[in-house]
Enzyme design. Structure first.
Site, PDB file in Angstrom:
ATOM      1  N   LYS A  33      -0.511  -4.126  -3.595  1.00  0.00           N
ATOM      2  CA  LYS A  33      -1.818  -3.541  -3.280  1.00  0.00           C
ATOM      3  C   LYS A  33      -1.881  -2.155  -3.915  1.00  0.00           C
ATOM      4  CE  LYS A  33      -4.910  -2.205   0.515  1.00  0.00           C
ATOM      5  NZ  LYS A  33      -4.968  -0.764   0.244  1.00  0.00           N
ATOM      6  N   SER A  86       0.820  -1.211   0.000  1.00  0.00           N
ATOM      7  CA  SER A  86       0.000   0.000   0.000  1.00  0.00           C
ATOM      8  C   SER A  86       0.859   1.267   0.000  1.00  0.00           C
ATOM      9  CB  SER A  86      -0.957  -0.045   1.199  1.00  0.00           C
ATOM     10  OG  SER A  86      -1.925   0.961   1.128  1.00  0.00           O
ATOM     11  N   ASP A  98      10.531   5.018  -9.643  1.00  0.00           N
ATOM     12  CA  ASP A  98      10.139   5.644 -10.908  1.00  0.00           C
ATOM     13  C   ASP A  98      10.866   6.954 -11.156  1.00  0.00           C
ATOM     14  OD1 ASP A  98       8.456   3.570 -11.385  1.00  0.00           O
ATOM     15  OD2 ASP A  98       6.586   4.692 -11.148  1.00  0.00           O
TER      16      ASP A  98
END
Length: 581
Positions: free
Chosen positions: A342, A317, A328
């Site tokens: 998740k 999460s 990223d």
């Protein structure tokens, strides 16, 4: 939408006025909707109308059925129980994160969102041999530790209620209560075999977000974050600034087994190392209110220090938002094993009569544009099913610097480092809730009773004599455990008998069985290093609490040691984040 009711002495008058107003509003709304309908595609209008009719039909069926049950069922129905069961049955057809909380369960939801509860600040466990609930781990600076409770204390009673035949959930619920309330806790201390009574006042307990942070060797800082609760990003920022002032030139940020929490706290944590106005996560839901992009808002503390983020299969999460965004944006090297996966966002919703729900409203997408949700909750044939997305069906995305990453299945680390596996005998010696002798737990309790103090966490070690005492205690207790090799051997014998090969290979089977004889003493000696480390960490925790256990355990941590090695090798670190074309 939040629904609320208003009641006072002139309730009927308020209701009449509200009804007139509602009638006027309904007329205007009808006219307004009629105008809109003229500009909507016919197929859309038909589909929406059919959906609304179906919803009304099913609600009518449910209401009628419940009325008939309430009238004719042989026993009286309890509306609170039956309706709660019906609601939870409905939610089970969705995803496991959409949950209902009755009025009595609001504290559970509040604790989940804030990490706070009112109690004594201690973990309790069920002792299999004693058949009693005992104190397992008091938290530093909390009422249990301040009162003098110790690991192994057997809980006898809370006020006038005996706890000698109760389970963990029952005892825990009685230890918790309203902050400021005082109760009498009677315990039996095994080391002295004496009952003791403590007067303890409950207070708000904040589960530690950051159990430990500190400097490692060669100017490497370390921060362990266990959950993303309210204001945890401020704690991480403060700890990072302190480590940098102490000379840290590299950071290990440990998110292993961090199950997540607040999305905004994840964004604010990323902001510590990422410049202002960088998009970190975007939520996309069915309605506009559930769709929103979150960017960094503050000036960062440091945008160049090398960072390694440790993750595992229990990193989920908000932890995946943090580690995924840093990956990223090419801001950190992610190390460990693939995360949980998740990619769904939940929002708490208030319901009438002080009930509430936590509803999945959207999926989230991190800076590369990918969603890392690993499981697709489908509705085939009207029943919910779990479909794990295979790697072959994932899609390719790219980090800001052009490194390939994929969606689905969690965050795949840049450097995969699997943890050491635990020997079978070590698992059974330490596992809680198994039908074992609790021999390791009892040894630690005895050791604590005989030692008022121990060396610092990173310096404490058991002596050869200590190990010999533990070894003898295990053997004399009659400790046994399930051997995987024995289980597989029995399965092989059964298969050989079924297929008719057993008799002709009987001698070979007998010889193999002799090799698999259960020898606890041999297994203890073979796995001494791992078992001794586990005992030492349990003992350290009793004196230095969770922070001490974490600090000492890092010296044995395979993933941690690899992260330190990578930070000491800047060329290799840079090649991972900025590979050559």
């Amino acid at each position: 939408m939040i629904v609320s009711s208003i009641s006072n002495k002139s309730g009927s008058k308020l209701y009449t006025q509200h009804s007139k107003l509602y009638t006027k509003k309904s007329l205007l709304t009808t006219v307004w909707l009629s105008l809109i309908v003229c500009f909507l595609p016919l197929s859309h209008i038909t589909a929406q109308t059919n959906h609304n009719l179906e919803v009304g039909k099913q609600l009518d069926i449910f209401s009628t059925l419940y009325s008939q049950l309430d009238l004719f069922y042989v026993d009286s129905l309890r509306p609170d129980q039956s309706m709660t069961a019906a609601i939870r049955g409905l939610l089970r057809s969705l995803d496991p994160y959409t949950e209902y909380y009755s009025e009595q369960e609001q504290r559970q939801l509040e604790m989940m969102l804030t990490g706070k509860y009112a109690g004594i600040g201690a973990l309790v466990k069920y002792h299999q041999r004693l058949h009693r609930v005992v104190i397992d781990e008091p938290y530093a600076g909390m009422p249990a530790a301040e009162a003098g409770l110790k690991k192994g204390d057997i809980i006898v009673s809370i006020d006038d209620s005996l706890m000698t035949d109760k389970d963990v959930s029952f005892v825990s619920s009685h230890l918790r209560g309203d902050p400021g309330t005082t109760f009498q806790l009677r315990i039996l201390r095994p080391s002295t075999n004496r009952e003791m009574t403590f007067t303890i006042t409950r207070r708000n307990i904040k589960m530690p977000d950051m159990p430990y942070y500190g400097m490692r060797s060669d100017s490497i800082g370390y921060i362990n974050l266990s959950q993303f609760t309210e204001d945890c990003s401020k704690e991480v920022r403060r700890a990072f600034v302190e480590l940098r002032q102490q000379g840290a030139r590299g950071l290990i940020f440990d998110l292993r087994s961090n199950g997540g929490g607040s999305e905004m706290e994840a964004v604010n944590t990323v902001n510590i190392w990422v410049p202002q106005d960088q998009m970190v996560v975007e939520n996309r839901g069915k309605v506009a209110q559930a769709s929103h992009a979150y960017s960094t808002r503050l000036e960062p503390v440091d945008t160049v220090m090398p960072i390694v983020v440790l993750v595992n299969d229990e990193t989920a999460s908000a932890s995946e938002i943090t580690s995924g965004a840093l990956q990223d944006l090419d801001r950190a090297v992610i190390m460990g094993t693939r995360t949980y996966g998740k990619g769904l966002v939940q929002v708490p919703i208030e319901l009438p009569y002080h009930a509430s729900a936590k509803i999945t409203t959207s999926k989230y997408y991190i800076p590369s544009g990918r969603c890392i949700q690993a499981i697709n909750y489908t509705r085939e044939g009207g029943a919910a099913s779990r479909e794990h997305i295979p790697d072959s069906l994932t899609h390719l995305f790219y980090t800001r610097g052009g490194r390939p990453v994929r969606d689905g299945g969690g965050i795949k680390p840049d450097v995969e480092v699997k943890n050491d596996t635990m020997p079978n005998i070590a698992y059974y010696l330490s596992a809680s809730g198994l039908d074992s002798t609790e021999v390791m737990f009892d040894y630690v309790v005895d050791y604590i009773a005989r030692h008022d103090a121990i060396a610092a966490p990173t310096e404490f070690h058991l002596t050869d004599q200590d190990w010999a005492e533990f070894r003898e205690k295990v053997i004399s207790s009659g400790f046994t455990y399930d051997q995987l090799s024995r289980k597989h051997f029995n399965d092989l014998v059964q298969a050989a008998r079924f297929e008719g090969y057993y008799d002709q290979a009987r001698e070979d089977f007998d010889a193999l069985e002799q090799c698999l004889n259960h020898d606890v003493a041999t297994e203890l000696d073979r796995n001494r290093e791992v078992i001794q480390q586990m005992i030492e960490l349990e003992i350290i925790g009793a004196y230095y609490f969770q922070a001490g256990t974490l600090e000492a355990g890092l010296d044995y941590d395979k993933q941690m040691l690899e992260a330190e090695r990578l930070l000491k090798t800047p060329d290799e670190y840079n090649r991972i984040l900025h590979p050559q074309p």
